[in-house]
Design a protein around this motif. Structure first.
Motif, PDB file in Angstrom:
ATOM      1  N   CYS A  23      35.920  74.815  46.932  1.00 10.18           N
ATOM      2  CA  CYS A  23      35.890  73.488  47.566  1.00 10.18           C
ATOM      3  C   CYS A  23      37.173  73.124  48.314  1.00 10.18           C
ATOM      4  O   CYS A  23      37.144  72.289  49.209  1.00 10.18           O
ATOM      5  CB  CYS A  23      35.634  72.417  46.517  1.00 10.18           C
ATOM      6  N   HIS A  24      38.313  73.702  47.907  1.00 11.30           N
ATOM      7  CA  HIS A  24      39.607  73.302  48.485  1.00 11.30           C
ATOM      8  C   HIS A  24      40.267  74.453  49.227  1.00 11.30           C
ATOM      9  O   HIS A  24      40.151  75.608  48.836  1.00 11.30           O
ATOM     10  CB  HIS A  24      40.555  72.826  47.374  1.00 11.30           C
TER      11      HIS A  24
ATOM     12  N   ASN B 212      40.176  71.027  55.579  1.00  9.41           N
ATOM     13  CA  ASN B 212      39.368  70.451  54.510  1.00  9.41           C
ATOM     14  C   ASN B 212      38.141  71.307  54.274  1.00  9.41           C
ATOM     15  O   ASN B 212      37.581  71.876  55.194  1.00  9.41           O
ATOM     16  CB  ASN B 212      38.918  69.030  54.864  1.00  9.41           C
ATOM     17  N   GLY B 213      37.741  71.404  53.032  1.00  6.73           N
ATOM     18  CA  GLY B 213      36.485  72.043  52.680  1.00  6.73           C
ATOM     19  C   GLY B 213      35.571  70.941  52.163  1.00  6.73           C
ATOM     20  O   GLY B 213      35.545  69.828  52.694  1.00  6.73           O
ATOM     21  N   THR B 214      34.848  71.248  51.099  1.00  8.73           N
ATOM     22  CA  THR B 214      34.077  70.196  50.433  1.00  8.73           C
ATOM     23  C   THR B 214      35.029  69.142  49.896  1.00  8.73           C
ATOM     24  O   THR B 214      34.750  67.956  49.919  1.00  8.73           O
ATOM     25  CB  THR B 214      33.248  70.799  49.280  1.00  8.73           C
ATOM     26  N   GLY B 215      36.184  69.611  49.428  1.00  7.75           N
ATOM     27  CA  GLY B 215      37.254  68.732  48.972  1.00  7.75           C
ATOM     28  C   GLY B 215      38.367  68.721  50.000  1.00  7.75           C
ATOM     29  O   GLY B 215      38.425  69.567  50.895  1.00  7.75           O
TER      30      GLY B 215
ATOM     31  N   LYS C 260      34.211  61.864  43.052  1.00 10.27           N
ATOM     32  CA  LYS C 260      33.148  62.734  43.522  1.00 10.27           C
ATOM     33  C   LYS C 260      33.341  64.167  43.042  1.00 10.27           C
ATOM     34  O   LYS C 260      32.426  64.964  43.107  1.00 10.27           O
ATOM     35  CB  LYS C 260      33.108  62.739  45.054  1.00 10.27           C
TER      36      LYS C 260
END
Length: 174
Positions: free
Chosen positions: A89-90, A97-100, A150
């Motif tokens: 995610c990071h 930025n990724g998912t996070g 989240k």
């Protein structure tokens, strides 16, 4: 052969059987449930030892060394391996930025400060800056430390793993 009286007897037998099942269900419900809707205590409570587990967790937290001591003995290579859980995610690159959100220069960065990233606002309720201490506790249990976040990661239960990841994040920024 098959007249109305036989049909009436069959329907009456089915209705009687249904009523017996309903009566049996009502009797069983009244025997095994005291309050009916949870208003009263259970008739028999099984001790699961949950209170003891909470006391043990508090005792373990009190036995943990301070974050500064853990960071002094942190292993960056081990932190890099542990960070593989975060890579889904990071990202560590500036502005990536990724998912996070990006974790580039996260130490001493204001919370929820990456432009264009949609934060939940839960982190702002518990901290202003990503200090070593805040990051350490967040990595332990994200949803427990910042309810409503989240981030769906379960956390890193081992104190040394958290310190290793923080040391790796700091070294990656340099």
């Amino acid at each position: 052969m098959f007249d109305t009286m036989t049909l009436t007897k069959a329907v009456g037998a089915l209705c009687g059987m249904f009523l017996i099942f309903l009566l049996g269900g009502w009797v069983a419900e009244s025997l095994y449930h005291v309050g009916g809707h949870g208003d009263e205590n259970q008739a028999y409570v099984i001790d699961t030892g949950e209170d003891e587990g909470a006391d043990e967790a508090e005792a373990e937290a009190a036995d943990e060394p301070p974050v500064e001591e853990l960071l002094a003995s942190a292993d960056i290579g081990s932190g890099e391996r542990t960070f593989n859980k975060c890579k889904a995610c990071h990202k560590l690159g500036a502005g990536e930025n990724g998912t996070g959100p990006t974790l580039h220069n996260i130490i001493d960065r204001p919370v929820d400060s990456i432009e264009g990233f949609n934060y939940s606002g839960a982190l702002e309720q518990v901290a202003d800056v990503w200090s070593y201490e805040n990051l350490y506790h967040f990595l332990e249990d994200p949803k427990g430390w910042a309810p409503g976040t989240k981030m769906s990661f379960a956390g890193l239960p081992k104190p040394q793993d958290r310190a290793n990841v923080i040391a790796y994040l700091e070294s990656a920024a340099n």
